[in-house]
Design an enzyme around this catalytic site. Structure first.
Site, short mmCIF file in Angstrom:
data_model
loop_
_atom_site.label_atom_id
_atom_site.label_comp_id
_atom_site.label_asym_id
_atom_site.label_seq_id
_atom_site.Cartn_x
_atom_site.Cartn_y
_atom_site.Cartn_z
N THR A 1 6.24 -54.13 -28.25
CA THR A 1 7.23 -53.14 -28.69
C THR A 1 8.62 -53.76 -28.77
O THR A 1 9.29 -53.69 -29.80
CB THR A 1 7.27 -51.98 -27.67
OG1 THR A 1 5.94 -51.46 -27.52
CG2 THR A 1 8.20 -50.88 -28.12
N THR A 2 9.02 -54.40 -27.68
CA THR A 2 10.35 -55.03 -27.63
C THR A 2 10.47 -56.11 -28.71
O THR A 2 11.55 -56.34 -29.25
CB THR A 2 10.56 -55.64 -26.22
OG1 THR A 2 10.32 -54.61 -25.25
CG2 THR A 2 11.96 -56.18 -26.04
N TYR B 1 -3.17 -52.19 -24.13
CA TYR B 1 -1.74 -51.88 -24.05
C TYR B 1 -1.57 -50.37 -24.20
O TYR B 1 -1.67 -49.83 -25.30
CB TYR B 1 -1.00 -52.65 -25.15
CG TYR B 1 0.49 -52.43 -25.23
CD1 TYR B 1 1.20 -51.70 -24.29
CD2 TYR B 1 1.23 -53.00 -26.27
CE1 TYR B 1 2.56 -51.53 -24.38
CE2 TYR B 1 2.60 -52.83 -26.38
CZ TYR B 1 3.26 -52.07 -25.42
OH TYR B 1 4.62 -51.89 -25.52
N LYS C 1 -1.86 -53.19 -19.63
CA LYS C 1 -0.39 -53.11 -19.58
C LYS C 1 -0.09 -51.63 -19.71
O LYS C 1 -0.33 -51.03 -20.76
CB LYS C 1 0.21 -53.90 -20.74
CG LYS C 1 1.65 -53.62 -21.01
CD LYS C 1 2.12 -54.60 -22.06
CE LYS C 1 3.34 -54.18 -22.84
NZ LYS C 1 4.25 -53.27 -22.23
N GLU D 1 12.07 -49.18 -14.67
CA GLU D 1 12.90 -48.43 -13.73
C GLU D 1 12.07 -47.80 -12.61
O GLU D 1 12.62 -47.28 -11.64
CB GLU D 1 13.75 -47.37 -14.45
CG GLU D 1 13.05 -46.49 -15.47
CD GLU D 1 12.90 -47.15 -16.86
OE1 GLU D 1 12.47 -48.30 -16.93
OE2 GLU D 1 13.20 -46.47 -17.85
N VAL E 1 5.10 -55.82 -17.01
CA VAL E 1 5.53 -56.32 -18.31
C VAL E 1 6.69 -55.44 -18.75
O VAL E 1 6.56 -54.22 -18.75
CB VAL E 1 4.43 -56.18 -19.39
CG1 VAL E 1 4.87 -56.84 -20.69
CG2 VAL E 1 3.12 -56.76 -18.92
#
Ligand SMILES: CC(=O)N[C@@H]([C@@H](O)[C@H](O)[C@H](O)CO)[C@@H](O)CC(=O)C(=O)O
Length: 308
Positions: free
Chosen positions: A50-51, A142, A172, A201, A215
């Site tokens: 995604t990132t 994922y 993940k 977070e 991850v």
């Protein structure tokens, strides 16, 4: 790449560096690898997720990035996991074969999210068709329901998965449902799997229920601080671990209120590392100057326990 170690600890969800005109910026990867190792103490990467805007890249770009990370990471990184998920099954299979051919240490697949699997069997059928194209490469599911809208509980998905996907190696897990995550860990305690958490977070809560690692996007620039949290947790010094989680949470809470996503992650990474990450690809748009100024001021204001 033959992994010598189990996949444990922090995994940076890599950003895809781009030039100002929107091309992938491969020459930067070498510096990026060295930065992660030397400044963030992070030696595992998750590429084209995604990132990394993986689903916004074409097949050629995804292959080039995977190759560059494997090549630059050779003898430096412990694991290069390549995300090969795509909406098209043949494309995903092609990426899986490619990842195997270049020596990636694992592949991961997201649930297809336009035409969605409606039950566990449909999802497994898709994952199996991809995994079988790379029969010697560890396979990770994922799970990121906030983005895919595919809410099939992982605990149910994993029931019998090894029979269908012998290379299955872990998950993940980028969701806040810690009951589902805990059940996965509990039911598979005896197997050598990796359950990696993906909501940075909340990592400390996930560690408490047995996460083997994490991850995430923030480990690109807060990897060293998060590693100190992992050390404190392992000691155990929970009071110290909480301090780190509260402080990373304080930063994320602040930027989330401003509007935080991949574009802003690119800006923060450029700011902290000095490595130019460039703009995101449409439909994402650049972080605003106002965001960058405020994010920098917030980061600078944090007093970390190790800088006392
Ligand atoms: C929705 C999202 O992007 N989640 C991130 C988190 O690392 C997230 O950026 C972080 O927890 C801050 O909210 C990761 O789970 C995604 C990820 O690992 C990836 O890029 O593949």
């Amino acid at each position: 790449m033959t992994p010598r170690k189990k996949l444990r600890g922090l995994v940076a969800a890599t950003i895809t560096p781009m030039t100002p005109d929107g091309q992938i910026n491969l020459p930067v990867i070498r510096q990026y690898v060295d930065y992660l190792i030397s400044k963030q103490n992070v030696k595992n990467v998750f590429v084209n997720g995604t990132t990394g805007e993986g689903l916004s890249l074409n097949i050629q770009e995804r292959k080039q990035l995977a190759e560059e990370w494997v090549c630059q990471g050779k003898d430096k990184l412990d694991h290069v996991i390549v995300h090969v998920g795509a909406l098209s099954l043949p494309e995903s299979q092609e990426l899986a074969r490619h990842a195997a051919a270049i020596g990636a240490s694992g592949i991961a697949v997201i649930a297809p999210f336009l035409f969605k699997p409606t039950n566990k069997d449909e999802l497994i059928a898709f994952l199996q068709k991809v995994a079988s194209e790379a029969p010697a490469v560890p396979f990770y599911y994922y799970h990121i329901p906030p983005l895919t809208g595919v809410k099939i509980r992982v605990e149910e998905l994993l029931d019998g998965i090894k029979e269908r996907i012998p290379t299955f190696q872990g998950v993940k897990f980028s969701d806040r449902d810690l009951l589902d995550f805990a059940q996965c860990i509990h039911k598979h305690e005896r197997e050598q799997l990796a359950f990696l958490y993906g909501v940075d977070e909340q990592l400390l809560s996930a560690l408490a229920i047995g996460a083997h690692g994490a991850v995430g996007s923030t480990y690109n620039y807060l990897g060293r601080k998060t590693n100190l949290m992992l050390e404190a947790f392992a000691k155990p010094d929970l009071a110290l671990a909480r301090k780190y989680q509260f402080l990373t949470g304080d930063f994320l809470n602040f930027v989330i209120k401003l509007g935080f996503g991949v574009a802003q992650t690119k800006a923060v990474m450029t700011l902290v590392s000095g490595i130019p990450m460039g703009p995101p690809r449409l439909p994402l748009v650049d972080a605003s100057e106002e965001f960058i100024v405020k994010a920098k001021a917030k980061l600078d204001s944090i007093v970390w326990p190790d800088s006392d």
